[in-house]
Design an enzyme around this catalytic site. Sequence first.
Site: not given
Ligand SMILES: Cc1cc2nc3c(=O)[nH]c(=O)nc-3n(C[C@H](O)[C@H](O)[C@H](O)COP(=O)(O)O)c2cc1C
Length: 308
Positions: A103, A131, A134, A221, A247
């Site tokens: 990523n 990503n 940003c 979450g 998601g």
């Molecule tokens: C602590 C944390 C750090 C994250 N860091 C990144 C990141 O560096 N790059 C990115 O594209 N998404 C990042 N995300 C987003 C996740 O990859 C994901 O898209 C998002 O949390 C939704 O999925 P989930 O509900 O299963 O966590 C991060 C999410 C969390 C919770």
Amino acid sequence: MAVEQTDMRTSIGSMRLKNPVMTASGTFGYGEEYGSLVNLHRLGAIIVKGISLLPRQGNPPPRIAETACGMLNAIGLENVGLQSFLADKLPFLQGINTPLIVNILGETIEDYQQLAARLNEEEKVAALEVNISCPNVKEGGVAFGIDPGMASAVTKGVRQHFSRPVIVKLSPNVTDITVIARAVEEAGADAVSLINTVLGMAIDINVCKPKLANIFGGLSGPAIKPIGLRMVWQVAECVSIPIIGIGGITTSEDAIEFMLAGASAVQVGTTNFINPKAAEEIILGIENYLATNNIASVQDIIGRARET
Ligand SMILES: Cc1cc2nc3c(=O)[nH]c(=O)nc-3n(C[C@H](O)[C@H](O)[C@H](O)COP(=O)(O)O)c2cc1C
């Protein structure tokens, strides 16, 4: 006749996966942290924490807050930077028989291009996940992912410098996600992944202040699953490239919902913090679902809920 063995293979552009379950960026470190807890060889793909050209310290604490059915984070994209990733993190991942997706994030299009060019030299990097949530420092800090023109430009920039699949990760913090999805498809993306976190906040009523030092953070979450699912459905209607659903995926049932909506693969995120074995359990759960329902291949469930 009962299905004897289910076929879990799927593909994202030219990248072949043994199963459709990946770990989401930022929730699985650089893979190694989970090595003693998870059979990393079993995963469909590993996506590492977002990498920038230079190391980033991220935002000041507090940068995490728990919410109903989810969490808010304002980590601020802390990471070790490209050089340290290549020197210190990649060697471990070379030994894992699972595709590695890196990523990437940048503050300018040139940042993304340089990352793509250098990572293109590393055979182990099977795909890039871009990503675009940003801020673009050259465009007044507006996030790349909320403007179709900027989303397109960054996709083209990465596409020119990386020969393997380019996955663009979409932000849900837009009025119409299909406009962005179409823009990045036209710009040459091989796939889209969605959704990134949903912008939110929380306030501590005892000190009368926001819980996060950054005030706002990204909600993730189970709380966001219905939003992610709705957006995967909408994007499936308007693009022909593969979709990776993200998601709030916590169980195999959640993952199957995303695939029925049109996702060719899924990512497991926040759940990793509660149950590091979640991705492995989800793989097993999908296999059981296919066997129980006499479905020969996981391909057969992609978009099935959309069939009239
Ligand atoms: C602590 C944390 C750090 C994250 N860091 C990144 C990141 O560096 N790059 C990115 O594209 N998404 C990042 N995300 C987003 C996740 O990859 C994901 O898209 C998002 O949390 C939704 O999925 P989930 O509900 O299963 O966590 C991060 C999410 C969390 C919770």
